[in-house]
Design an enzyme around this catalytic site. Structure first.
Site, PDB file in Angstrom:
ATOM      1  CE  LYS A  36      -0.283  -0.208   5.001  1.00  0.00           C
ATOM      2  NZ  LYS A  36      -1.015  -0.039   6.327  1.00  0.00           N
ATOM      3  CE1 TYR A  77      15.320  31.051   3.244  1.00  0.00           C
ATOM      4  CE2 TYR A  77      15.671  28.549   2.999  1.00  0.00           C
ATOM      5  CZ  TYR A  77      15.291  29.868   2.580  1.00  0.00           C
ATOM      6  OH  TYR A  77      15.024  30.408   1.338  1.00  0.00           O
TER       7      TYR A  77
END
Length: 364
Positions: free
Chosen positions: A34, A259
């Site tokens: 899945k 950042y």
């Protein structure tokens, strides 16, 4: 220059299935593929695992995709069907259904099917997600037994909620409940997932449902070491995620990187910029110090993960060059370690690889 690459070793995938079968020779293997084959590619994985006795998917769309490419193996849909149109498709495409709620039983009663359906009755022994309670299950089983729309015998299954926990109390209770409620029911049984496969040999019944272990990854993460040696010795990682160095910079002491200026150079030092980021599925929350593998040696991540790039400390790799491959996880660097650093689980990292990552198949 290529962006990030996920190399899928189909030989390792086949090897892992063969190991599972060897460790549980009396059980049939229901390979869980899945969520796009746990991020490895639904169709790719199904074709590689042709020796599986059946495939498990989450929804009908995944099952139909497999049928459309010619996969003829039995397919069981874990969430079953939700309307008459879906139920008709189950019959038409020979899909097995997990029955977990009364609405599905009602649909079976009122829908005229062109052919009978293979079903599994899901018994909720403690997961408290899908399934009929232990008290409800005998009555539902008897209802299904009388349906002409259903193939006999009816499959009987449960799902373990805590099999990866070293404390076995709750899982042993679940297994006891399942054996008790199904004692007088006739039909193939299925209990274990990947963690249960290793930890509960008494629950290796007619069918096993290996998932994450098929892809060479421990269902116990890095903290539960009882099966560490067996897993590392017998199973191989299927996916290796890598990206290339696109720049090398010499930074001064106290220069910040990335950042938020969250990491500063402790001395004059070289750093490398690597062409991968959270836009590719690398976890944004991976902290400074998270390992990567460069030319066979560990280098630490420094600064925040950006959308398209990360930075790594090159002090241990003075000869690194632009174009060198950096392994983010896989062969030589278990994804479980990266997941632990990022505060998540390996399953999530694998399933979050994005479409712009290039997938390559190898046989090695």
């Amino acid at each position: 220059m290529n962006r990030a690459t996920a190399t899928i070793n189909v030989t390792a995938l086949k090897h892992n299935l063969s190991q599972i079968k060897a460790l549980a020779p009396k059980s049939l293997a229901w390979a869980m593929i899945k969520s796009n084959g746990y991020g490895h590619g639904l169709v790719r994985v199904a074709k590689a695992l042709s020796d599986a006795n059946a495939f498990g998917v989450a929804c009908i769309d995944e099952a139909l995709t497999l049928r459309e490419v010619g996969i003829k193996s039995p397919i069981i849909v874990m969430k079953g069907f939700y309307n008459e149109a879906e139920l008709s498709q189950f019959a038409r495409h020979r899909l097995g259904a997990v029955i977990h709620c009364s609405d599905q039983v009602s649909l079976l009663k009122k829908t005229n099917l062109t052919s009978s359906l293979s079903v599994w009755l899901k018994i909720d022994t403690g997961m408290n997600r899908l399934g009929f309670s232990v008290e409800q299950s005998p009555a539902v089983y008897n209802q299904l037994k009388t349906s002409s729309s259903i193939q006999k015998p009816i499959g009987l299954m449960t799902h373990l909620a805590d099999a990866d926990n070293e404390n076995k109390t709750f899982t042993e209770l679940q297994i006891k409940r399942f054996f008790s409620v199904t004692e007088k029911m006739i039909g193939p049984k299925s209990i274990v997932n990947s963690a249960g496969f290793f930890a509960y040999p008494n629950a290796l019944v007619d069918w096993i449902r290996p998932g994450i272990i098929l892809y060479g990854i421990s269902p116990f993460g890095i903290n539960y070491n009882s099966f560490k040696e067996k897993i590392e010795k017998k199973f191989r990682p299927v996916m290796t995620l890598s990206a290339k160095i696109i720049a090398i910079k010499n930074r001064r002491k106290n220069d910040s990187v990335g950042y938020g200026c969250t990491w500063s150079c402790p001395e004059d030092m070289p750093i490398a910029i690597v062409s991968i980021g959270y836009g590719d599925g690398y976890p944004r929350h991976a902290p400074s110090g998270t390992p990567v593998l460069l030319n066979g040696k560990i280098c630490p991540l420094i600064g925040r993960v950006s959308m398209d790039m990360i930075a790594i400390d090159l002090r241990s790799q003075p000869n690194a060059q632009v174009g060198d491959d950096v392994i983010l996880w896989g062969e030589g660097l278990p994804v479980e370690i990266i997941a632990e650093k990022a505060g998540t689980i390996a399953y999530e990292l694998l399933c979050k690889i994005t479409q712009r990552v290039q997938f390559i198949e190898i046989e090695k």
